[in-house]
Design an enzyme around this catalytic site. Structure first.
Site: not given
Ligand code: UGA
Ligand code: MN
Length: 318
Positions: A176, A259
């Site tokens: 997205d 992350e």
């Protein structure tokens, strides 16, 4: 007479070298590059791009105008995706971006137990080299208040790379986001881990390494939360060779820390070793756009439309 000639040549050559180093480089006048497909030449170009703050024009020429694209290091793009009304729209946008990127492998990994036929069709139509894989989220994480989204997918992508790739660069591209083609150019020459800003994220509006006098000096992110690498998934790329040297590197199922957990698992690697891209992190080449979530569409009136095109269209939208 000979001495005068020597002095003359020295002055002319010296001035030429000076002009090249201090004037042309300061002005960022592009120096023509010819690719003959040699890897050591690509290494040199990579260094040039890494060193110059404004390597974009040169980068574009190498990546898009080159007749020897297959000599470019391959890019492995890992995209997690899942079934929802926006899925095909998002993947269409990303596919049409990646169709413009040479030497790319698109690893599309569905959080599902069966491949969605529309996704397979989309991948076929895009004409990109792809793998259509499955990696459902483990039940224990589903419907939690904060789910580790896309983690099983990305780990599946990492293990595919471990068994199929030997060189190139990997990048986690969520379905997205909005990607400027330049970022695919620049990340391609990552030696270990490269980073750049991501726009439209957190209350600060941007997440980025902080660069002072051309040197890494910390992170700017709206949610530091004790993270050693407070960055967004879209803001870094990793060399495949570097990953392969770290057999235990993977992404943790820990919402918000995906992350950081992955980058920490690449140890030994410290933030000050990050390769800074996007003109020393002064450009935004990736946007964390986040599409508006649509309600599932109302059931179809099959009596009226069951044998029409609308029945086909509705399936695309979940
Ligand atoms: C942010 C980060 O940009 C993500 O990289 C990170 O995984 C996520 O937060 C997180 O911390 O959980 P955000 O926009 O909030 O992303 O998340 P989504 O875009 O909804 O999901 C990230 C990726 O995982 C997308 O590619 C999405 O298609 C996929 N996803 C999401 C799944 O595969 N399954 C899900 O149930 C939800
Ligand atoms: Mn997202």
């Amino acid at each position: 007479m000979r001495l005068i000639l020597k002095i003359y040549i020295t002055v002319v050559v010296g001035t030429a070298v000076f002009l090249y180093q201090y004037v042309f480089k300061q002005l960022h006048i592009p120096v023509p590059i010819t690719l003959n497909g040699e890897h050591d030449q690509l290494e040199t170009i990579a260094q040039q791009i890494a060193q110059s703050g404004l390597g974009n024009t040169r980068c574009k020429r190498i990546c898009f105008d080159s007749s020897s694209n297959s000599d470019l290091p391959p890019l492995y793009i890992i995209t997690p995706t899942y079934r929802r009304a926006e899925q095909i729209a998002e993947l269409t946008r990303l596919a049409h971006t990646l169709m413009l990127v040479p030497n790319v492998y698109w690893l599309v990994i569905e959080d599902a137990s069966k491949r969605t036929p529309f996704v397979t069709q989309l991948l076929e139509d895009a004409g990109i080299r792809y793998e259509h894989l499955l990696a459902p989220m483990p039940d224990e994480y589903k419907n939690k208040k904060s789910m580790p989204k896309g983690v099983s997918n990305r780990n599946k992508g990492l293990s595919w790379i471990r068994s199929h790739a030997t060189e190139g660069v990997l990048y986690f591209a969520d379905d997205d986001n909005t990607y400027d083609l330049d970022i695919f150019c620049q990340m391609r020459f990552t030696k270990r881990v490269s980073m750049w800003p991501v726009g439209l994220i957190t209350k600060l509006g941007v997440s980025s390494p902080v660069v002072k006098n051309g040197v890494f000096s910390g992170f700017y992110d709206g949610w530091i939360a004790g993270r050693k690498f407070p960055v967004d998934m879209a803001g870094f790329a990793v060399s495949v060779r570097f990953l392969l040297q770290r057999p235990n590197a993977s992404m943790p199922f820990r919402a918000g820390y995906e992350e950081d957990g992955f980058l920490r698992s690449l140890h030994p690697f410290e933030p000050n070793e990050i390769e800074l891209l996007a003109s020393n992190c002064s450009k935004i080449l990736v946007w964390h756009t986040q599409t508006k979530k649509n309600q599932p569409s109302q059931p179809l009136d099959v009596v009226k439309y069951g044998s029409t095109n609308i029945a086909i269209l509705k399936q695309l939208l979940v």
